[in-house]
Scaffold this motif. Sequence first.
Motif, PDB file in Angstrom:
ATOM      1  N   UNK A   1       5.646  40.413 -15.114  1.00  0.00           N
ATOM      2  CA  UNK A   1       4.820  41.569 -14.791  1.00  0.00           C
ATOM      3  C   UNK A   1       4.707  42.502 -15.991  1.00  0.00           C
ATOM      4  N   UNK A   2       5.792  42.690 -16.708  1.00  0.00           N
ATOM      5  CA  UNK A   2       5.775  43.542 -17.898  1.00  0.00           C
ATOM      6  C   UNK A   2       4.893  42.933 -18.989  1.00  0.00           C
ATOM      7  N   UNK A   3       4.943  41.617 -19.122  1.00  0.00           N
ATOM      8  CA  UNK A   3       4.099  40.940 -20.112  1.00  0.00           C
ATOM      9  C   UNK A   3       2.618  41.075 -19.743  1.00  0.00           C
ATOM     10  N   UNK A   4       2.318  41.002 -18.450  1.00  0.00           N
ATOM     11  CA  UNK A   4       0.935  41.199 -18.004  1.00  0.00           C
ATOM     12  C   UNK A   4       0.465  42.601 -18.373  1.00  0.00           C
ATOM     13  N   UNK A   5       1.315  43.583 -18.107  1.00  0.00           N
ATOM     14  CA  UNK A   5       0.964  44.969 -18.434  1.00  0.00           C
ATOM     15  C   UNK A   5       0.672  45.129 -19.924  1.00  0.00           C
ATOM     16  N   UNK A   6       1.490  44.483 -20.748  1.00  0.00           N
ATOM     17  CA  UNK A   6       1.426  44.716 -22.194  1.00  0.00           C
ATOM     18  C   UNK A   6       0.475  43.790 -22.944  1.00  0.00           C
ATOM     19  N   UNK A   7       0.253  42.570 -22.414  1.00  0.00           N
ATOM     20  CA  UNK A   7      -0.427  41.578 -23.246  1.00  0.00           C
ATOM     21  C   UNK A   7      -1.576  40.821 -22.585  1.00  0.00           C
TER      22      UNK A   7
ATOM     23  N   UNK B   1       0.432  32.230 -25.646  1.00  0.00           N
ATOM     24  CA  UNK B   1      -0.824  32.126 -26.380  1.00  0.00           C
ATOM     25  C   UNK B   1      -1.892  31.278 -25.748  1.00  0.00           C
ATOM     26  N   UNK B   2      -1.527  30.407 -24.797  1.00  0.00           N
ATOM     27  CA  UNK B   2      -2.517  29.461 -24.281  1.00  0.00           C
ATOM     28  C   UNK B   2      -3.428  30.074 -23.219  1.00  0.00           C
ATOM     29  N   UNK B   3      -3.045  31.200 -22.634  1.00  0.00           N
ATOM     30  CA  UNK B   3      -3.893  31.819 -21.618  1.00  0.00           C
ATOM     31  C   UNK B   3      -5.252  32.187 -22.195  1.00  0.00           C
ATOM     32  N   UNK B   4      -5.263  32.706 -23.413  1.00  0.00           N
ATOM     33  CA  UNK B   4      -6.511  33.132 -24.033  1.00  0.00           C
ATOM     34  C   UNK B   4      -7.437  31.952 -24.324  1.00  0.00           C
ATOM     35  N   UNK B   5      -6.865  30.770 -24.482  1.00  0.00           N
ATOM     36  CA  UNK B   5      -7.675  29.596 -24.812  1.00  0.00           C
ATOM     37  C   UNK B   5      -8.262  28.920 -23.578  1.00  0.00           C
ATOM     38  N   UNK B   6      -7.859  29.350 -22.373  1.00  0.00           N
ATOM     39  CA  UNK B   6      -8.390  28.747 -21.154  1.00  0.00           C
ATOM     40  C   UNK B   6      -9.854  29.121 -20.982  1.00  0.00           C
ATOM     41  N   UNK B   7     -10.688  28.160 -20.597  1.00  0.00           N
ATOM     42  CA  UNK B   7     -12.110  28.466 -20.391  1.00  0.00           C
ATOM     43  C   UNK B   7     -12.329  29.281 -19.126  1.00  0.00           C
ATOM     44  N   UNK B   8     -13.394  30.034 -19.106  1.00  0.00           N
ATOM     45  CA  UNK B   8     -13.752  30.804 -17.911  1.00  0.00           C
ATOM     46  C   UNK B   8     -14.535  29.922 -16.934  1.00  0.00           C
ATOM     47  N   UNK B   9     -14.377  30.126 -15.649  1.00  0.00           N
ATOM     48  CA  UNK B   9     -13.462  31.108 -15.045  1.00  0.00           C
ATOM     49  C   UNK B   9     -12.024  30.594 -15.044  1.00  0.00           C
ATOM     50  N   UNK B  10     -11.091  31.463 -15.441  1.00  0.00           N
ATOM     51  CA  UNK B  10      -9.682  31.080 -15.429  1.00  0.00           C
ATOM     52  C   UNK B  10      -9.145  31.186 -14.005  1.00  0.00           C
TER      53      UNK B  10
ATOM     54  N   UNK C   1      -3.587  25.672 -10.959  1.00  0.00           N
ATOM     55  CA  UNK C   1      -3.682  27.117 -10.738  1.00  0.00           C
ATOM     56  C   UNK C   1      -2.286  27.719 -10.937  1.00  0.00           C
ATOM     57  N   UNK C   2      -1.875  27.907 -12.178  1.00  0.00           N
ATOM     58  CA  UNK C   2      -0.503  28.350 -12.460  1.00  0.00           C
ATOM     59  C   UNK C   2      -0.272  29.815 -12.119  1.00  0.00           C
ATOM     60  N   UNK C   3       0.977  30.148 -11.860  1.00  0.00           N
ATOM     61  CA  UNK C   3       1.347  31.529 -11.617  1.00  0.00           C
ATOM     62  C   UNK C   3       1.260  32.321 -12.911  1.00  0.00           C
ATOM     63  N   UNK C   4       0.444  33.358 -12.906  1.00  0.00           N
ATOM     64  CA  UNK C   4       0.230  34.169 -14.092  1.00  0.00           C
ATOM     65  C   UNK C   4       1.540  34.756 -14.605  1.00  0.00           C
ATOM     66  N   UNK C   5       2.391  35.230 -13.683  1.00  0.00           N
ATOM     67  CA  UNK C   5       3.639  35.875 -14.089  1.00  0.00           C
ATOM     68  C   UNK C   5       4.544  34.930 -14.877  1.00  0.00           C
ATOM     69  N   UNK C   6       4.469  33.648 -14.576  1.00  0.00           N
ATOM     70  CA  UNK C   6       5.311  32.663 -15.256  1.00  0.00           C
ATOM     71  C   UNK C   6       4.581  32.024 -16.427  1.00  0.00           C
ATOM     72  N   UNK C   7       3.293  31.787 -16.247  1.00  0.00           N
ATOM     73  CA  UNK C   7       2.488  31.141 -17.289  1.00  0.00           C
ATOM     74  C   UNK C   7       2.484  31.960 -18.565  1.00  0.00           C
ATOM     75  N   UNK C   8       2.435  33.284 -18.431  1.00  0.00           N
ATOM     76  CA  UNK C   8       2.382  34.147 -19.604  1.00  0.00           C
ATOM     77  C   UNK C   8       3.711  34.128 -20.355  1.00  0.00           C
ATOM     78  N   UNK C   9       4.777  33.692 -19.683  1.00  0.00           N
ATOM     79  CA  UNK C   9       6.081  33.558 -20.335  1.00  0.00           C
ATOM     80  C   UNK C   9       6.295  32.170 -20.925  1.00  0.00           C
ATOM     81  N   UNK C  10       5.825  31.156 -20.204  1.00  0.00           N
ATOM     82  CA  UNK C  10       6.146  29.781 -20.566  1.00  0.00           C
ATOM     83  C   UNK C  10       5.136  29.131 -21.503  1.00  0.00           C
ATOM     84  N   UNK C  11       3.907  29.619 -21.497  1.00  0.00           N
ATOM     85  CA  UNK C  11       2.847  29.016 -22.304  1.00  0.00           C
ATOM     86  C   UNK C  11       2.254  30.063 -23.241  1.00  0.00           C
TER      87      UNK C  11
END
Length: 336
Positions: A61-67, A130-139, A118-128
């Motif tokens: 959640x903190x990573x989502x807030x910040x990044x 930089x790769x979130x930004x490379x996902x095509x829309x719609x994410x 459909x990965x959990x955002x809270x975990x995906x942002x920790x485990x992967x």
Amino acid sequence: MDTSSKATSDVTSIDEGYRKTEEKLEEMLGTLNEGYKWVVISPRCFQYKGFWLPEIYIKGSMMIDDHFKPRPSDIIVASNPKCGTTWLKALTFAIVNRNSYFDFQNHPLLTSNPHDFVPFLELFILQEAGSIESLPSPRLLSAHLAFSSFPTSMRCRFVYICRDPKDALVSMWYYVNKLRPEHLPPLSLEVTFDLFSKGLSLFGPFWDHVLGYWKASLESPNKVLFLKYEDMKREPSVYVRKLAEFLDLPFSAEEEDEGIVDKIVKLCSFENLSNLDVNKNNVKEKKRGFPAPLRNSDFFRKGLVGDWFNHLTPEMVKVLDQITEEKFRGTGLNFN
């Protein structure tokens, strides 16, 4: 800067952000109320932004807030645990990608678990990193976080599914015991009920979590779609169409004639998904922060409405129904 250099820079930036978030979290944990050690997703659980979250989800959640940089086209499948998350992920993935995967005999959902798509955002942002930004829309992403836990900058769409708290409690009890480390004794239904009814469950209080999305759906119906598991089980085709319309992807007359809606319903049904080899035999790797590996079969039990009747005592039912009535009074929401 070329593409590869930018990607490396993004990963480095998020890795640095992860390190700083960990430092900030360690400083903050001492100021938070610590709750019951469910020892399922993380060893410890704390009250954060009004909800009881596993430590790793607080970090996420903190990573989502910040990044996290939300896009208007993002789709977040949200839920309290054990309320139909896996089913809704499958339906959303099938609807959004039906033009790419129109062969329902060779669909990706037949060989992979819905959580893989459909990965959990809270975990995906920790485990992967930089790769979130490379996902095509719609994410397509998911979350167990409460609506109020997200930044106000989240201008994307949320699809939320809830369930009668009695069934949610029973399903959570089974799930928690599947995931508890072998060296710990299983949780009794009585202990699980006591924690749940006091609002001390994972991502709870359950009722506050539901009400947050319910109120958001009333205030911003174009941003938040609120669904009930019981309604969807009763009329799955109706709600598949409703979900598609909410995502601005309504079924065409030609698709209706071809029976695409019914094909999606059948593909994503509990009976179909739970009996696939990938969901009966596949074992997931242990994820960072998790005390034990997750099996695909852990996401499936019965998928029934009203199974609480076979587990809860009349006294438990009375308490849960009373809390629900008091919490939802005057909101227009009920599970009758």
